[in-house]
Enzyme design. Structure first.
Site, PDB file in Angstrom:
ATOM      1  N   ARG A   1      54.029  31.281  47.444  1.00  0.00           N
ATOM      2  CA  ARG A   1      54.078  31.624  46.025  1.00  0.00           C
ATOM      3  C   ARG A   1      55.482  32.127  45.641  1.00  0.00           C
ATOM      4  O   ARG A   1      56.317  31.375  45.185  1.00  0.00           O
ATOM      5  CB  ARG A   1      53.008  32.667  45.696  1.00  0.00           C
ATOM      6  CG  ARG A   1      51.570  32.229  46.002  1.00  0.00           C
ATOM      7  CD  ARG A   1      51.105  31.096  45.086  1.00  0.00           C
ATOM      8  NE  ARG A   1      49.736  30.690  45.341  1.00  0.00           N
ATOM      9  CZ  ARG A   1      48.658  31.278  44.832  1.00  0.00           C
ATOM     10  NH1 ARG A   1      48.794  32.335  44.049  1.00  0.00           N
ATOM     11  NH2 ARG A   1      47.451  30.818  45.088  1.00  0.00           N
TER      12      ARG A   1
ATOM     13  N   ARG B   1      47.586  30.176  35.772  1.00  0.00           N
ATOM     14  CA  ARG B   1      47.672  31.637  35.741  1.00  0.00           C
ATOM     15  C   ARG B   1      48.846  32.158  34.903  1.00  0.00           C
ATOM     16  O   ARG B   1      48.917  33.368  34.646  1.00  0.00           O
ATOM     17  CB  ARG B   1      47.785  32.188  37.168  1.00  0.00           C
ATOM     18  CG  ARG B   1      46.579  31.914  38.043  1.00  0.00           C
ATOM     19  CD  ARG B   1      46.547  32.839  39.251  1.00  0.00           C
ATOM     20  NE  ARG B   1      46.365  34.217  38.843  1.00  0.00           N
ATOM     21  CZ  ARG B   1      46.398  35.258  39.686  1.00  0.00           C
ATOM     22  NH1 ARG B   1      46.625  35.046  40.973  1.00  0.00           N
ATOM     23  NH2 ARG B   1      46.220  36.489  39.252  1.00  0.00           N
TER      24      ARG B   1
ATOM     25  N   ASP C   1      41.248  34.436  36.676  1.00  0.00           N
ATOM     26  CA  ASP C   1      41.894  35.192  37.748  1.00  0.00           C
ATOM     27  C   ASP C   1      42.622  36.431  37.242  1.00  0.00           C
ATOM     28  O   ASP C   1      43.296  37.113  38.023  1.00  0.00           O
ATOM     29  CB  ASP C   1      42.884  34.303  38.502  1.00  0.00           C
ATOM     30  CG  ASP C   1      42.192  33.319  39.426  1.00  0.00           C
ATOM     31  OD1 ASP C   1      41.029  33.582  39.790  1.00  0.00           O
ATOM     32  OD2 ASP C   1      42.800  32.292  39.777  1.00  0.00           O
TER      33      ASP C   1
ATOM     34  N   CYS D   1      43.955  42.930  45.647  1.00  0.00           N
ATOM     35  CA  CYS D   1      44.211  41.948  44.599  1.00  0.00           C
ATOM     36  C   CYS D   1      43.728  42.448  43.223  1.00  0.00           C
ATOM     37  O   CYS D   1      44.339  42.162  42.207  1.00  0.00           O
ATOM     38  CB  CYS D   1      43.519  40.633  44.921  1.00  0.00           C
ATOM     39  SG  CYS D   1      44.283  39.693  46.266  1.00  0.00           S
TER      40      CYS D   1
ATOM     41  N   HIS E   1      49.502  35.178  50.046  1.00  0.00           N
ATOM     42  CA  HIS E   1      50.207  36.323  49.470  1.00  0.00           C
ATOM     43  C   HIS E   1      50.438  37.353  50.571  1.00  0.00           C
ATOM     44  O   HIS E   1      49.604  37.506  51.478  1.00  0.00           O
ATOM     45  CB  HIS E   1      49.374  36.999  48.372  1.00  0.00           C
ATOM     46  CG  HIS E   1      49.589  36.442  47.007  1.00  0.00           C
ATOM     47  ND1 HIS E   1      48.626  36.538  46.023  1.00  0.00           N
ATOM     48  CD2 HIS E   1      50.647  35.818  46.424  1.00  0.00           C
ATOM     49  CE1 HIS E   1      49.078  35.987  44.911  1.00  0.00           C
ATOM     50  NE2 HIS E   1      50.301  35.544  45.133  1.00  0.00           N
TER      51      HIS E   1
END
Length: 293
Positions: free
Chosen positions: A143, A98, A70, A286, A172
């Protein structure tokens, strides 16, 4: 009569999807049984980079790291703001898979001359921190934590507006909202594209109302009364995971309703297909960290 929009050259930070894949599931979009077409993903990403360059923008790149699939989603790595010393607010990812990405991006920013702050609370960079005129919009709910909102406000000294996300498909803030134009009044000196002034001096944003709690929707309505409102279909097409330079809006080609709204306002949509990245819950924004200085 439509008012002419003005593009401003931007500097973007990206990461090649050399190791991009879906090896785990940390959002509703990710399905380990739906493999990524890696060759197609690489081609789509290269098209995005060429499109940025063709429109006069600068593109820098962080080297991809094996085992970090990612890392291509560069927006989650940090936040920088214009008009301030070279400071970057780094990331502390929610998912342990991540977390190593943060150090790789911090190394790049330090080498580029930035003072990098490591947050104590979970924070996922521009994924949940969106500069919008005189405000910093800050998402929470899935998040980034509210404690991180306080940290970033203290670090930059910018009024930070917390917004609660309630739909897991829009985990997000940058999947539910984007800044179309960060100049007051949409870059037209307080005038809308249709020639009417909004009188607020606010940036122009687009968002999907149902992605937010009722209180957050009311905050957005008051701060941005002239916003573009997206449908769920356009939001699910990653239409709000877009990047704008003030005139050109790099957007998912399947977000047709939002494309029509942008065109009506005098913006120039530039469709770019990043559908392979949708399998991991990401899109154009992103994959794009904006570097401000």
């Amino acid at each position: 009569m439509l008012t002419s929009r003005v593009a401003r050259p931007r500097r973007y930070l990206v990461c090649e999807p050399r190791h991009f894949a879906v090896h785990y599931a940390i959002n509703p979009w990710m399905d380990k049984d739906a493999p990524v077409d890696t060759a197609r993903a690489a081609q789509q990403w290269q098209t995005l980079i060429r499109t940025y360059l063709d429109h006069g923008h600068q593109v820098d790149s962080v080297p991809p790291v094996p085992g970090l699939p990612d890392m291509v989603f560069a927006a989650n790595s940090a936040l920088t703001l214009a008009g301030r010393p070279r400071k970057a607010f780094g990331s502390l990812f929610h998912a342990p898979q991540r977390r190593p990405e943060a150090g790789e991006y911090a190394t790049w920013f330090k080498a580029a001359g930035y003072d990098v702050y490591q947050p104590e609370s979970v924070c996922e960079g521009e994924g949940d921190l969106v500069p919008a005129g005189r405000y910093l919009l800050a998402g929470t709910g899935f998040r980034t934590t509210r404690e991180a909102h306080a940290e970033v406000q203290e670090f930059f000294g910018v009024p930070t507006i917390g917004l609660r996300l309630v739909d897991p498909y829009f985990y997000h803030l940058d999947t539910a909202l984007f800044v179309v134009d960060d100049a007051p009044g949409g870059g037209t000196g307080g005038a809308r594209g249709d020639g009417t002034g909004n009188g607020t001096g606010a940036a122009t944003i687009a968002y999907y109302p149902e992605a937010f709690s009722s209180g957050s929707r009311e905050v957005l309505r008051q701060l941005f009364p002239d916003a573009l409102l997206a449908t769920r279909d356009d939001a699910l097409a990653f239409g709000l995971n877009s990047v704008s330079d003030g005139r050109h809006v790099f957007i998912s080609p399947t977000a047709t309703g939002l494309i029509a709204q942008l065109t009506d306002r005098g913006y120039l949509p530039v469709p770019v297909d990043l559908s392979e990245f949708h399998k991991a819950g990401g899109g154009i924004k992103c994959c794009t960290q904006e570097i401000r200085s």
